[in-house]
Structure formats: C-alpha cells, structure tokens
Design a protein around this motif. Structure first.
Motif, PDB file in Angstrom:
ATOM      1  N   ARG A 173      10.893   5.097  -1.723  1.00  0.00           N
ATOM      2  CA  ARG A 173      11.609   6.215  -2.346  1.00  0.00           C
ATOM      3  C   ARG A 173      12.947   5.830  -2.955  1.00  0.00           C
ATOM      4  O   ARG A 173      13.650   6.680  -3.493  1.00  0.00           O
ATOM      5  CB  ARG A 173      11.823   7.361  -1.342  1.00  0.00           C
ATOM      6  CG  ARG A 173      10.560   7.905  -0.758  1.00  0.00           C
ATOM      7  CD  ARG A 173      10.834   9.098   0.145  1.00  0.00           C
ATOM      8  NE  ARG A 173       9.626   9.599   0.747  1.00  0.00           N
ATOM      9  CZ  ARG A 173       9.573  10.630   1.568  1.00  0.00           C
ATOM     10  NH1 ARG A 173      10.673  11.281   1.873  1.00  0.00           N
ATOM     11  NH2 ARG A 173       8.421  11.021   2.081  1.00  0.00           N
ATOM     12  N   ASN A 222      -6.300  -1.215  -6.363  1.00  0.00           N
ATOM     13  CA  ASN A 222      -5.417  -1.916  -5.428  1.00  0.00           C
ATOM     14  C   ASN A 222      -5.736  -3.406  -5.331  1.00  0.00           C
ATOM     15  O   ASN A 222      -4.840  -4.230  -5.127  1.00  0.00           O
ATOM     16  CB  ASN A 222      -5.523  -1.283  -4.042  1.00  0.00           C
ATOM     17  CG  ASN A 222      -5.010   0.135  -4.015  1.00  0.00           C
ATOM     18  OD1 ASN A 222      -4.014   0.460  -4.662  1.00  0.00           O
ATOM     19  ND2 ASN A 222      -5.699   0.999  -3.287  1.00  0.00           N
ATOM     20  N   ASN A 273       0.823  -1.215   0.000  1.00  0.00           N
ATOM     21  CA  ASN A 273       0.000   0.000   0.000  1.00  0.00           C
ATOM     22  C   ASN A 273       0.853   1.259   0.000  1.00  0.00           C
ATOM     23  O   ASN A 273       0.379   2.329  -0.389  1.00  0.00           O
ATOM     24  CB  ASN A 273      -0.930   0.005   1.208  1.00  0.00           C
ATOM     25  CG  ASN A 273      -2.084  -0.957   1.059  1.00  0.00           C
ATOM     26  OD1 ASN A 273      -2.454  -1.325  -0.051  1.00  0.00           O
ATOM     27  ND2 ASN A 273      -2.649  -1.384   2.173  1.00  0.00           N
ATOM     28  N   THR A 274       2.089   1.152   0.420  1.00  0.00           N
ATOM     29  CA  THR A 274       2.973   2.311   0.443  1.00  0.00           C
ATOM     30  C   THR A 274       3.671   2.545  -0.893  1.00  0.00           C
ATOM     31  O   THR A 274       4.375   3.544  -1.055  1.00  0.00           O
ATOM     32  CB  THR A 274       4.029   2.148   1.539  1.00  0.00           C
ATOM     33  OG1 THR A 274       4.676   0.870   1.368  1.00  0.00           O
ATOM     34  CG2 THR A 274       3.399   2.201   2.927  1.00  0.00           C
ATOM     35  N   ASP A 275       3.491   1.641  -1.840  1.00  0.00           N
ATOM     36  CA  ASP A 275       4.138   1.806  -3.147  1.00  0.00           C
ATOM     37  C   ASP A 275       3.474   2.925  -3.933  1.00  0.00           C
ATOM     38  O   ASP A 275       2.250   3.017  -4.000  1.00  0.00           O
ATOM     39  CB  ASP A 275       4.044   0.501  -3.960  1.00  0.00           C
ATOM     40  CG  ASP A 275       4.889  -0.605  -3.376  1.00  0.00           C
ATOM     41  OD1 ASP A 275       4.564  -1.788  -3.623  1.00  0.00           O
ATOM     42  OD2 ASP A 275       5.879  -0.293  -2.670  1.00  0.00           O
ATOM     43  N   LEU A 276       4.308   3.747  -4.545  1.00  0.00           N
ATOM     44  CA  LEU A 276       3.826   4.787  -5.445  1.00  0.00           C
ATOM     45  C   LEU A 276       3.879   4.237  -6.867  1.00  0.00           C
ATOM     46  O   LEU A 276       4.910   3.718  -7.286  1.00  0.00           O
ATOM     47  CB  LEU A 276       4.708   6.039  -5.342  1.00  0.00           C
ATOM     48  CG  LEU A 276       4.318   7.220  -6.232  1.00  0.00           C
ATOM     49  CD1 LEU A 276       3.010   7.839  -5.734  1.00  0.00           C
ATOM     50  CD2 LEU A 276       5.436   8.254  -6.238  1.00  0.00           C
ATOM     51  N   SER A 292      -4.155   9.701  -4.173  1.00  0.00           N
ATOM     52  CA  SER A 292      -3.543  11.024  -4.361  1.00  0.00           C
ATOM     53  C   SER A 292      -2.738  11.011  -5.657  1.00  0.00           C
ATOM     54  O   SER A 292      -1.952  10.096  -5.892  1.00  0.00           O
ATOM     55  CB  SER A 292      -2.629  11.357  -3.187  1.00  0.00           C
ATOM     56  OG  SER A 292      -3.384  11.479  -2.004  1.00  0.00           O
ATOM     57  N   THR A 293      -2.942  12.032  -6.473  1.00  0.00           N
ATOM     58  CA  THR A 293      -2.331  12.047  -7.803  1.00  0.00           C
ATOM     59  C   THR A 293      -1.476  13.287  -8.032  1.00  0.00           C
ATOM     60  O   THR A 293      -1.692  14.342  -7.412  1.00  0.00           O
ATOM     61  CB  THR A 293      -3.411  12.000  -8.894  1.00  0.00           C
ATOM     62  OG1 THR A 293      -4.283  13.122  -8.732  1.00  0.00           O
ATOM     63  CG2 THR A 293      -4.224  10.718  -8.818  1.00  0.00           C
ATOM     64  N   THR A 349      -0.935   7.369  -5.449  1.00  0.00           N
ATOM     65  CA  THR A 349      -0.720   6.563  -4.250  1.00  0.00           C
ATOM     66  C   THR A 349      -1.859   5.548  -4.118  1.00  0.00           C
ATOM     67  O   THR A 349      -2.837   5.589  -4.866  1.00  0.00           O
ATOM     68  CB  THR A 349      -0.682   7.447  -2.999  1.00  0.00           C
ATOM     69  OG1 THR A 349      -2.004   7.978  -2.782  1.00  0.00           O
ATOM     70  CG2 THR A 349       0.318   8.585  -3.159  1.00  0.00           C
ATOM     71  N   SER A 350      -1.746   4.693  -3.127  1.00  0.00           N
ATOM     72  CA  SER A 350      -2.771   3.665  -2.932  1.00  0.00           C
ATOM     73  C   SER A 350      -4.091   4.257  -2.437  1.00  0.00           C
ATOM     74  O   SER A 350      -5.139   3.623  -2.569  1.00  0.00           O
ATOM     75  CB  SER A 350      -2.287   2.620  -1.933  1.00  0.00           C
ATOM     76  OG  SER A 350      -2.043   3.216  -0.681  1.00  0.00           O
ATOM     77  N   THR A 395       1.527  10.237 -11.288  1.00  0.00           N
ATOM     78  CA  THR A 395       1.711   9.254 -10.233  1.00  0.00           C
ATOM     79  C   THR A 395       0.442   9.167  -9.397  1.00  0.00           C
ATOM     80  O   THR A 395      -0.379  10.096  -9.391  1.00  0.00           O
ATOM     81  CB  THR A 395       2.886   9.604  -9.295  1.00  0.00           C
ATOM     82  OG1 THR A 395       2.593  10.831  -8.622  1.00  0.00           O
ATOM     83  CG2 THR A 395       4.189   9.716 -10.050  1.00  0.00           C
TER      84      THR A 395
END
Length: 116
Positions: free
Chosen positions: A101, A73, A30-33, A56-57, A52-53, A50
């Motif tokens: 990161r 997801n 879930n932390t993968d971008l 957020s874009t 987030t899970s 980009t």
C-alpha cells in the motif's frame, strides 16, 4: 527493484479493440496489487483497473463492461483487453504495481489513440 514494461498501444478506430500488456521483472510478490492507469492530455492520471494475484478486480465506472484486466502470476504479466473503444479513451496508459500500500512502481507508458 521492479521494472514494468508496457506494450500494445496503437491508433484504433472508435468501436475497435486493443490489448495492452505489461511485463514485470524483479521480485514480484503474491501480495502485490497490479493495475493500469491512464493520463489524457491536460488531465490527471486516473485509475483504470486493478487486479490481485488471486484475480480480484476493480474497474473505473467509465470502462466497466468494456475493459477486462487479467494477470498471469507465473509469467509476471498483466494485460488489459479494451473493447468498444471511444475517443475519450485516448491517453497514455501506464502499468502499475503497488506493494504494501505504500511502495509503487510505474512503467514508461504506452499511447492509445482512438480516432477515425
């Protein structure tokens, strides 16, 4: 190990639309971008969008209001809906996963050509 497989690239006329998909396999956190990059001939690879899970874009200024990134997801997929395509959008589009990161994974790329 993560594997990313893109699909959906094609030849499309200016003003047209295209939808790219990326299927991720392996351990996806879930932390993968996740995101999309592109590389045009003779140019450096550049960020497109980009996500987030939690949805957020971010978008490159050149594609804002034309492209939409989304993520499922449950299915480990990320998509890029591209509308109002321009010749300057022509490039190889790459799916990307960034972990903590520092660890990054790439797909093999899919060609998008915008031409009349």
């Amino acid at each position: 190990q993560v594997q990313l497989v893109e699909s959906g690239g094609d030849l499309v006329q200016p003003g047209g639309s295209l939808r790219l998909s990326c299927a991720a396999s392996g351990s996806i956190f879930n932390t993968d971008l996740m995101g999309w990059y592109r590389q045009a001939p003779g140019k450096q690879r550049e960020l497109v969008a980009t996500i987030t899970s939690v949805g957020s874009t971010t978008y490159a200024n050149s594609v804002k209001d034309r492209f939409t990134i989304s993520r499922d997801n449950a299915k480990n997929t990320v998509s890029l809906q591209m509308n109002s395509l321009k010749p300057e959008d022509t490039a190889v589009y790459y799916c990307n996963l960034l972990r903590s990161r520092v660890q990054t994974y790439w797909g093999q790329g899919t060609q998008v050509t915008v031409s009349s």
